[in-house]
Scaffold this motif. Structure first.
Motif, PDB file in Angstrom:
ATOM      1  N   VAL A  23      22.568  45.075  44.478  1.00 32.32           N
ATOM      2  CA  VAL A  23      22.821  43.705  44.160  1.00 32.32           C
ATOM      3  C   VAL A  23      23.823  43.385  43.050  1.00 32.32           C
ATOM      4  CG1 VAL A  23      21.478  42.018  43.044  1.00 32.32           C
ATOM      5  CG2 VAL A  23      20.234  43.437  44.803  1.00 32.32           C
ATOM      6  N   ARG A  24      24.703  42.580  43.145  1.00 32.96           N
ATOM      7  CA  ARG A  24      25.602  42.175  42.362  1.00 32.96           C
ATOM      8  C   ARG A  24      25.062  41.381  40.933  1.00 32.96           C
ATOM      9  NH1 ARG A  24      30.824  38.822  43.781  1.00 32.96           N
ATOM     10  NH2 ARG A  24      29.265  37.014  43.591  1.00 32.96           N
ATOM     11  N   ASN A  25      25.002  41.988  39.917  1.00 33.94           N
ATOM     12  CA  ASN A  25      24.395  41.284  38.751  1.00 33.94           C
ATOM     13  C   ASN A  25      25.390  40.482  37.820  1.00 33.94           C
ATOM     14  OD1 ASN A  25      22.367  44.054  37.803  1.00 33.94           O
ATOM     15  ND2 ASN A  25      21.831  42.629  39.333  1.00 33.94           N
ATOM     16  N   PHE A  26      26.726  40.905  38.117  1.00 37.76           N
ATOM     17  CA  PHE A  26      27.563  40.078  37.398  1.00 37.76           C
ATOM     18  C   PHE A  26      29.081  40.269  38.060  1.00 37.76           C
ATOM     19  CE2 PHE A  26      30.849  40.274  33.851  1.00 37.76           C
ATOM     20  CZ  PHE A  26      30.392  38.958  33.459  1.00 37.76           C
ATOM     21  N   SER A  27      29.815  38.838  37.899  1.00 40.65           N
ATOM     22  CA  SER A  27      31.035  39.147  38.529  1.00 40.65           C
ATOM     23  C   SER A  27      31.918  38.287  37.556  1.00 40.65           C
ATOM     24  CB  SER A  27      31.012  38.602  39.852  1.00 40.65           C
ATOM     25  OG  SER A  27      32.517  38.685  40.318  1.00 40.65           O
ATOM     26  N   SER A  28      33.197  38.443  37.194  1.00 37.03           N
ATOM     27  CA  SER A  28      33.822  37.568  36.154  1.00 37.03           C
ATOM     28  C   SER A  28      35.536  37.931  36.505  1.00 37.03           C
ATOM     29  CB  SER A  28      33.505  38.079  34.620  1.00 37.03           C
ATOM     30  OG  SER A  28      34.349  37.348  33.774  1.00 37.03           O
ATOM     31  N   LEU A  29      36.082  36.746  36.262  1.00 32.55           N
ATOM     32  CA  LEU A  29      37.503  36.731  36.355  1.00 32.55           C
ATOM     33  C   LEU A  29      37.995  36.132  35.008  1.00 32.55           C
ATOM     34  CD1 LEU A  29      38.095  35.255  39.786  1.00 32.55           C
ATOM     35  CD2 LEU A  29      38.363  37.641  39.274  1.00 32.55           C
ATOM     36  N   ARG A  30      39.010  37.053  34.443  1.00 30.47           N
ATOM     37  CA  ARG A  30      39.338  36.565  33.121  1.00 30.47           C
ATOM     38  C   ARG A  30      40.920  36.464  32.929  1.00 30.47           C
ATOM     39  NH1 ARG A  30      36.856  39.831  30.253  1.00 30.47           N
ATOM     40  NH2 ARG A  30      38.442  41.563  29.536  1.00 30.47           N
ATOM     41  N   SER A  31      41.515  35.538  32.321  1.00 34.10           N
ATOM     42  CA  SER A  31      43.007  35.717  31.910  1.00 34.10           C
ATOM     43  C   SER A  31      43.200  35.442  30.379  1.00 34.10           C
ATOM     44  CB  SER A  31      43.844  34.679  32.666  1.00 34.10           C
ATOM     45  OG  SER A  31      43.356  33.180  32.367  1.00 34.10           O
ATOM     46  N   ASP A  32      44.221  36.197  30.022  1.00 35.67           N
ATOM     47  CA  ASP A  32      44.326  35.922  28.529  1.00 35.67           C
ATOM     48  C   ASP A  32      45.705  36.053  28.258  1.00 35.67           C
ATOM     49  OD1 ASP A  32      44.835  38.867  27.476  1.00 35.67           O
ATOM     50  OD2 ASP A  32      43.467  39.125  29.058  1.00 35.67           O
ATOM     51  N   ALA A  33      46.168  35.682  26.936  1.00 39.82           N
ATOM     52  CA  ALA A  33      47.647  35.315  26.772  1.00 39.82           C
ATOM     53  C   ALA A  33      47.583  35.605  25.118  1.00 39.82           C
ATOM     54  CB  ALA A  33      48.380  34.558  27.203  1.00 39.82           C
ATOM     55  N   SER A  34      48.757  36.377  24.580  1.00 39.26           N
ATOM     56  CA  SER A  34      48.900  36.122  23.480  1.00 39.26           C
ATOM     57  C   SER A  34      50.488  36.225  22.983  1.00 39.26           C
ATOM     58  CB  SER A  34      48.349  37.625  22.441  1.00 39.26           C
ATOM     59  OG  SER A  34      48.694  37.669  21.151  1.00 39.26           O
ATOM     60  N   PHE A  35      50.848  35.158  22.218  1.00 38.55           N
ATOM     61  CA  PHE A  35      52.248  34.930  21.846  1.00 38.55           C
ATOM     62  C   PHE A  35      52.305  35.163  20.193  1.00 38.55           C
ATOM     63  CE2 PHE A  35      50.626  32.539  25.437  1.00 38.55           C
ATOM     64  CZ  PHE A  35      51.671  32.793  26.563  1.00 38.55           C
ATOM     65  N   THR A  36      53.503  35.843  20.026  1.00 35.54           N
ATOM     66  CA  THR A  36      54.016  35.838  18.733  1.00 35.54           C
ATOM     67  C   THR A  36      55.050  35.178  18.407  1.00 35.54           C
ATOM     68  OG1 THR A  36      52.922  38.072  18.392  1.00 35.54           O
ATOM     69  CG2 THR A  36      54.366  37.420  16.814  1.00 35.54           C
TER      70      THR A  36
ATOM     71  N   VAL B 114      26.452  50.116  38.134  1.00 34.13           N
ATOM     72  CA  VAL B 114      27.629  50.416  38.611  1.00 34.13           C
ATOM     73  C   VAL B 114      28.461  49.541  38.162  1.00 34.13           C
ATOM     74  CG1 VAL B 114      29.119  50.977  40.791  1.00 34.13           C
ATOM     75  CG2 VAL B 114      26.619  51.735  40.623  1.00 34.13           C
ATOM     76  N   PHE B 115      29.545  49.819  37.233  1.00 34.82           N
ATOM     77  CA  PHE B 115      30.539  49.015  36.754  1.00 34.82           C
ATOM     78  C   PHE B 115      32.060  49.098  37.195  1.00 34.82           C
ATOM     79  CE2 PHE B 115      33.145  47.472  33.040  1.00 34.82           C
ATOM     80  CZ  PHE B 115      32.942  46.418  33.056  1.00 34.82           C
ATOM     81  N   GLY B 116      32.615  48.187  37.738  1.00 35.40           N
ATOM     82  CA  GLY B 116      34.077  48.277  37.994  1.00 35.40           C
ATOM     83  C   GLY B 116      34.902  47.446  37.215  1.00 35.40           C
ATOM     84  N   TYR B 117      35.783  47.698  36.941  1.00 31.46           N
ATOM     85  CA  TYR B 117      36.819  47.359  35.765  1.00 31.46           C
ATOM     86  C   TYR B 117      38.324  47.284  36.359  1.00 31.46           C
ATOM     87  CZ  TYR B 117      39.553  46.230  31.748  1.00 31.46           C
ATOM     88  OH  TYR B 117      40.351  45.569  30.677  1.00 31.46           O
ATOM     89  N   GLY B 118      39.011  46.252  36.245  1.00 34.45           N
ATOM     90  CA  GLY B 118      40.532  46.252  36.422  1.00 34.45           C
ATOM     91  C   GLY B 118      41.138  45.335  35.612  1.00 34.45           C
TER      92      GLY B 118
ATOM     93  N   VAL C  59      45.540  39.849  33.209  1.00 35.83           N
ATOM     94  CA  VAL C  59      44.265  39.215  34.362  1.00 35.83           C
ATOM     95  C   VAL C  59      43.178  40.377  34.362  1.00 35.83           C
ATOM     96  CG1 VAL C  59      45.489  37.571  35.488  1.00 35.83           C
ATOM     97  CG2 VAL C  59      45.585  39.959  36.373  1.00 35.83           C
ATOM     98  N   THR C  60      41.993  40.013  34.237  1.00 34.40           N
ATOM     99  CA  THR C  60      40.960  41.151  34.417  1.00 34.40           C
ATOM    100  C   THR C  60      40.107  40.676  35.446  1.00 34.40           C
ATOM    101  OG1 THR C  60      41.466  41.656  31.931  1.00 34.40           O
ATOM    102  CG2 THR C  60      39.058  42.475  32.803  1.00 34.40           C
ATOM    103  N   THR C  61      39.308  41.534  36.041  1.00 33.14           N
ATOM    104  CA  THR C  61      38.093  41.511  36.698  1.00 33.14           C
ATOM    105  C   THR C  61      36.970  42.536  36.350  1.00 33.14           C
ATOM    106  OG1 THR C  61      37.203  41.515  38.941  1.00 33.14           O
ATOM    107  CG2 THR C  61      39.123  42.807  38.559  1.00 33.14           C
ATOM    108  N   GLU C  62      35.857  42.001  36.439  1.00 32.68           N
ATOM    109  CA  GLU C  62      34.763  42.921  36.215  1.00 32.68           C
ATOM    110  C   GLU C  62      33.868  42.591  36.920  1.00 32.68           C
ATOM    111  OE1 GLU C  62      35.217  43.372  31.157  1.00 32.68           O
ATOM    112  OE2 GLU C  62      33.800  41.942  31.932  1.00 32.68           O
ATOM    113  N   ASN C  63      33.084  43.474  37.475  1.00 33.71           N
ATOM    114  CA  ASN C  63      31.990  43.516  38.320  1.00 33.71           C
ATOM    115  C   ASN C  63      30.785  44.614  38.183  1.00 33.71           C
ATOM    116  OD1 ASN C  63      32.761  41.526  40.891  1.00 33.71           O
ATOM    117  ND2 ASN C  63      34.658  42.708  40.338  1.00 33.71           N
ATOM    118  N   LEU C  64      29.759  43.957  38.146  1.00 35.34           N
ATOM    119  CA  LEU C  64      28.445  45.044  37.885  1.00 35.34           C
ATOM    120  C   LEU C  64      27.420  44.741  38.945  1.00 35.34           C
ATOM    121  CD1 LEU C  64      27.096  46.706  36.025  1.00 35.34           C
ATOM    122  CD2 LEU C  64      26.092  44.537  34.938  1.00 35.34           C
ATOM    123  N   TRP C  65      27.071  45.906  39.634  1.00 27.88           N
ATOM    124  CA  TRP C  65      25.955  46.154  40.412  1.00 27.88           C
ATOM    125  C   TRP C  65      24.857  46.984  39.826  1.00 27.88           C
ATOM    126  CZ3 TRP C  65      31.058  46.858  41.357  1.00 27.88           C
ATOM    127  CH2 TRP C  65      31.806  45.888  42.338  1.00 27.88           C
ATOM    128  N   ASN C  66      23.718  46.742  40.362  1.00 30.19           N
ATOM    129  CA  ASN C  66      22.756  47.767  40.348  1.00 30.19           C
ATOM    130  C   ASN C  66      22.547  48.893  41.418  1.00 30.19           C
ATOM    131  OD1 ASN C  66      21.146  46.557  42.304  1.00 30.19           O
ATOM    132  ND2 ASN C  66      19.873  45.344  40.882  1.00 30.19           N
TER     133      ASN C  66
END
Length: 873
Positions: A593-606, A558-562, A582-589
């Motif tokens: 049971v939560r198999n994975f949880s991640s918080l990510r930030s990214d930026a791109s500048f031209t 069960v994969f949730g993405y935002g 900003v991104t959040t990803e969470n994975l449950w079976n």
């Protein structure tokens, strides 16, 4: 937790349903007419000297998109359209105040890197969603692509129609002529036609992009914004019939055949013939067939060392499968992975020497693709692969044998997708099937599923011209066969039903079938001045299986993405534009049971000088993994973090480079770092050289190495063995290309590759869900290395032997390809490939010198010559 997530998404969907469905494109579209040719058509030489060009209306009102959005172009561009009963003609004059500044490097088809060019995009169905693009650079390199969706950046370069294009430079700038046969386009049968159209001119020396109809930077759209090309009367879709026979020869030269191998000679030569057929089924559908196809790889798959339990999926490169492949995809998952067809045989063949086929023979394949006037897109493919047998030889007895390693197999894929509504919403269905000729009790029946069927419905509802979209899917899978084959499916890395602490699934060795489902829903904002966002939830049931004709790494998810993103598209005092997200990803079976949880930030500048800086940082939070023990209990994982910084120079410069640095650590302090980048230079207009080095070193705190009996109740009576792993990989991808003409090119590629791995600090999982490890040599245990380099572990009365796993791998893969399109649609290939590899059982770390060592490794040389001849009109 899952209930709250579903209710939140339901609220978002209800809000989206209130958004009015409307086409946000301007009501008044630009228009241009094509002039009918009454006499002799122009010669396609790029010169625009024929009088007939003066009879056509001139399209010249281009607008800048870069560098100043909405400004007038710095140089004038004039385009005219002509047509007769068989083709559309495009003539263009691109003025330049300084013709010496025109960038016109020569390359192979579809390679327009750093070149000034003109692109013509046609929406021949006038569906405001799909488009064909044809183009030519100032040096005469032809470009063609297909846009399957309403996005300029989403296109398929495998679309290779047979058409003509030429360009010439002069004192005023450069000119181009294109002849696009109607037989290479698909459109509805009617007396008078209006097609959507857009044009783009790129001037890389000024970083300038001008369009006839520019799509604003803040909008994600393409064909929905096109202008109209009218005046096309009395043209009809042709009965497209094209035949392309081929003849190919193959010679393999082995530098060191194994002594005593009766199946390998120093030189082996073979030949084969076959052909491809393409014909129209009415005005809208195309049938493509192939008999005894030759799918020799012109481009090699990259070398790799895969120590995981999961399959690596490589991209498709075979033309029959790549062209029109977007019409065979859908369902919200990987329902169709064409590299399953013709893959290497999977049956085992024991023996001292084995002559095993490298790939399964494809006896024949056919596909139907197209789009009906109702807006219904159709795609279907069927293929039949042969029985494959391996020859074996027992050196002790001198006996030869034959073992079947792949059964006769039929594959089928069918896909339909209906477009509807002013904003171009779609709904579709996909069905796939695989059937293998297997008899009960035979070895292959215990290994492979006898039959596999999958299907799904999917939809993408677009609002406000595509600014918002609501997508969803619902699908199923079903596999059946011998109970041992279904047992393998249950215990594979995609599901691990045998996990002792998974109370919601269990292994049933008597099963002869397995079924599963997939469902997903997502809502996104795709266009807007600043704010974009996306949220989705996807569910893969434990029994969901696609790997007979599709691809799935893991079910039971069960994969949730935002994602939330802010961007600026208008140039400022420092940046031309930037985006921060900003991104959040969470994975449950399915056990919660939560198999994975991640918080990510990214930026791109031209930056103002068109350099780009990308930055990413993320943290993986503590969780419980259900796959690290490969069928055993849950394992706790700690916090990990990483940062990436990348710099890229101006993409249109004749000399470009980029550099990327990756660094991360886990909570135990084990580092991972990677240095990669590349440089691409053009010593002359016909030469292109690129060098892309890559070095990665990573440490894994818990690398699975096996399982033994005799464990404690805390690990369900078994010992799950792990070690620390220090792995280092170095490689360099080298490319050197020379273009005699746009239709005659010589391309060289080489990839020296070296990898090493050291396994140390062996131990076992002390208890289910533990984040630690019981290290051998402590806590009353001992470990010592034996004369054969294996390890002996003593734990009380227990004795455990661990094999020596350290390795050092070196390989060199290279090829040299001569491509000559000696007449339109007909091509000659001369290919020399080299594949060298060697593995040693030691873990000495690789260094820069290891790449040089690859050139001394023994291997095979392969020479291929293939000629095709296109018969069509």
């Amino acid at each position: 937790m899952r209930y709250r997530t579903i209710m939140l998404l339901a609220g978002l969907l209800a809000g989206a349903a209130g958004v009015a469905a409307q086409d946000a494109a301007p009501a008044g579209r630009k228009q241009i007419r094509a002039a009918r040719i009454e006499g002799r058509p122009p010669s396609v030489d790029g010169r625009l000297e024929e009088e007939v060009w003066r009879s056509a209306p001139v399209l010249a009102d281009f607008v800048q998109k870069e560098p100043v959005e909405g400004a007038a172009p710095s140089e004038r561009t004039e385009v005219r359209f002509l047509y007769d009963g068989s083709a559309l003609y495009v003539g263009a004059r691109m003025y330049s105040g300084d013709p010496r500044s025109i960038q016109a490097p020569v390359g192979r088809r579809d390679n327009a890197s750093q070149a000034e060019l003109l692109l013509v995009s046609l929406d021949t169905y006038l569906d405001r969603r799909t488009a064909y693009t044809f183009g030519v650079t100032a040096s005469g390199v032809r470009l063609d692509r297909y846009h399957p969706s309403d996005s300029e950046g989403s296109f398929d370069t495998s679309y290779d129609p047979v058409w003509e294009g030429r360009a010439q430079t002069d004192s005023l700038g450069w000119t181009a002529e294109l002849r696009i046969p109607f037989s290479q386009l698909r459109f509805n049968a009617q007396e008078a036609h209006t097609w959507g159209i857009n044009l783009r001119r790129s001037i890389p020396s000024r970083e300038e992009e001008v369009y006839w109809v520019p799509v604003p930077r803040s909008v994600t759209a393409w064909a929905s914004r096109f202008g109209d090309l009218g005046g096309l009367e009395g043209i009809r879709p042709t009965r497209r019939v094209e035949l392309t026979p081929y003849l190919a020869t193959r010679a393999t030269l082995s530098t060191a055949p194994a002594p005593g191998d009766p199946f390998r000679d120093a030189t082996e030569v073979s030949a084969r013939a076959g052909g491809d057929l393409k014909m129209g089924l009415g005005p809208n559908l195309t049938l493509e067939g192939t008999v005894n196809p030759d799918f020799g790889q012109v481009e090699l798959d990259p070398a790799e060392v895969n120590l995981s339990a999961f399959e690596t999926f490589f991209p498709e490169r075979r033309p029959f499968f790549t062209e029109g492949s977007q019409l065979l995809q859908g369902g919200g998952a990987g329902f169709f992975y064409s590299r399953r067809i013709g893959a290497p045989p999977r049956g085992s063949a024991p023996g001292d020497f084995v002559d095993r086929p490298d790939a399964t023979t494809i006896l024949g394949a056919a596909k139907v693709t197209g789009r009906l006037p109702s807006g219904l897109s159709v795609g279907g493919l069927t293929a039949l692969t042969a029985w494959e047998r391996a020859r074996t030889f027992d050196a002790e007895t001198g006996a030869f044998g034959t073992v079947e390693v792949e059964p006769l197999t039929g594959y089928g894929v069918a896909r339909v997708q209906q477009q509807f509504g002013a904003a171009g919403s779609t709904a579709g269905v996909i069905l796939t099937g695989v059937r293998r000729d297997l008899s009960p009790g035979e070895p292959l029946a215990r290994l492979l599923n006898r039959e596999a069927y999958t299907g799904a419905a999917d939809w993408n509802l677009r609002f406000r011209g595509g600014e918002y979209s609501l997508r969803g899917n619902l699908g199923f899978s079903y596999v059946a066969g011998d109970s041992l084959a279904i047992l393998r499916v249950q215990q594979s890395s995609a599901r691990y039903f045998q996990r002792p602490d998974a109370g919601y699934v269990r292994v049933d060795s008597s099963r002869t079938s397995l079924a599963g489902y997939v469902a997903g829903v997502g809502l996104s904002r795709n266009s807007g001045r600043h704010w974009l966002w996306q949220g989705s939830l996807d569910v893969f049931s434990p029994g969901f299986e696609l790997n007979d004709i599709g691809r799935i790494g893991s079910g039971d998810e069960v994969f949730g993405y935002g994602n939330l993103r802010y961007r600026e598209t208008r140039p400022g005092p420092v940046f031309r534009g930037y985006t921060v997200g900003v991104t959040t990803e969470n994975l449950w079976n399915f056990g919660g049971v939560r198999n994975f949880s991640s918080l990510r930030s990214d930026a791109s500048f031209t930056w103002k000088n068109y350099w780009v800086n990308n930055f990413t940082a993320w943290v993986d939070l503590p969780s419980l993994r259900d796959d690290l023990t490969r069928g055993g209990p849950l394992v706790g994982t700690g916090r990990e973090w990483a940062v990436i910084n990348q710099v890229l120079t101006r993409a249109s410069a004749p000399t470009r480079w980029n550099a990327r640095v990756y660094y991360g650590e886990n909570e135990l302090g084990d580092p991972t770092y990677r240095f990669s980048g590349g440089v691409s230079i053009r010593p002359g207009p016909r030469w292109q050289l690129s060098v892309d080095p890559n070095y990665v070193r990573f440490s894994i705190a818990r690398q699975y190495i096996g399982v033994r009996d005799g464990g404690t109740a805390a690990t369900f009576g078994r010992r799950y063995l792990f070690s620390r792993l220090d792995q280092r990989t170095m490689l360099v991808q080298l490319r050197l290309n020379y273009a005699f003409t746009p239709d005659l090119t010589l391309e060289g590629y080489a990839e020296p590759f070296a990898a090493s791995a050291r396994f140390y600090d062996f131990g076992e999982l002390p208890a289910a869900r533990s984040r630690g490890m019981r290290i051998y040599g402590t806590g009353g245990t001992t470990i010592e290395q034996q004369p054969d380099r294996s390890y002996l572990v003593r734990d009380g009365d227990a004795r455990i032997t661990l094999p020596y796993r350290d390795f050092n791998v070196r390989s060199l893969r290279s090829n040299l390809v001569l491509r000559w399109e000696w007449r339109r649609g007909s091509t000659l290939f001369v290919v020399w490939q080299q594949d060298r590899s060697e593995e040693e059982r030691h873990g000495r770390p690789v260094g820069p010198g290891s790449l040089g060592d690859t050139f001394g490794v023994e291997g095979d040389n392969l020479l291929l010559i293939k000629a095709t001849y296109w018969l069509g009109r």
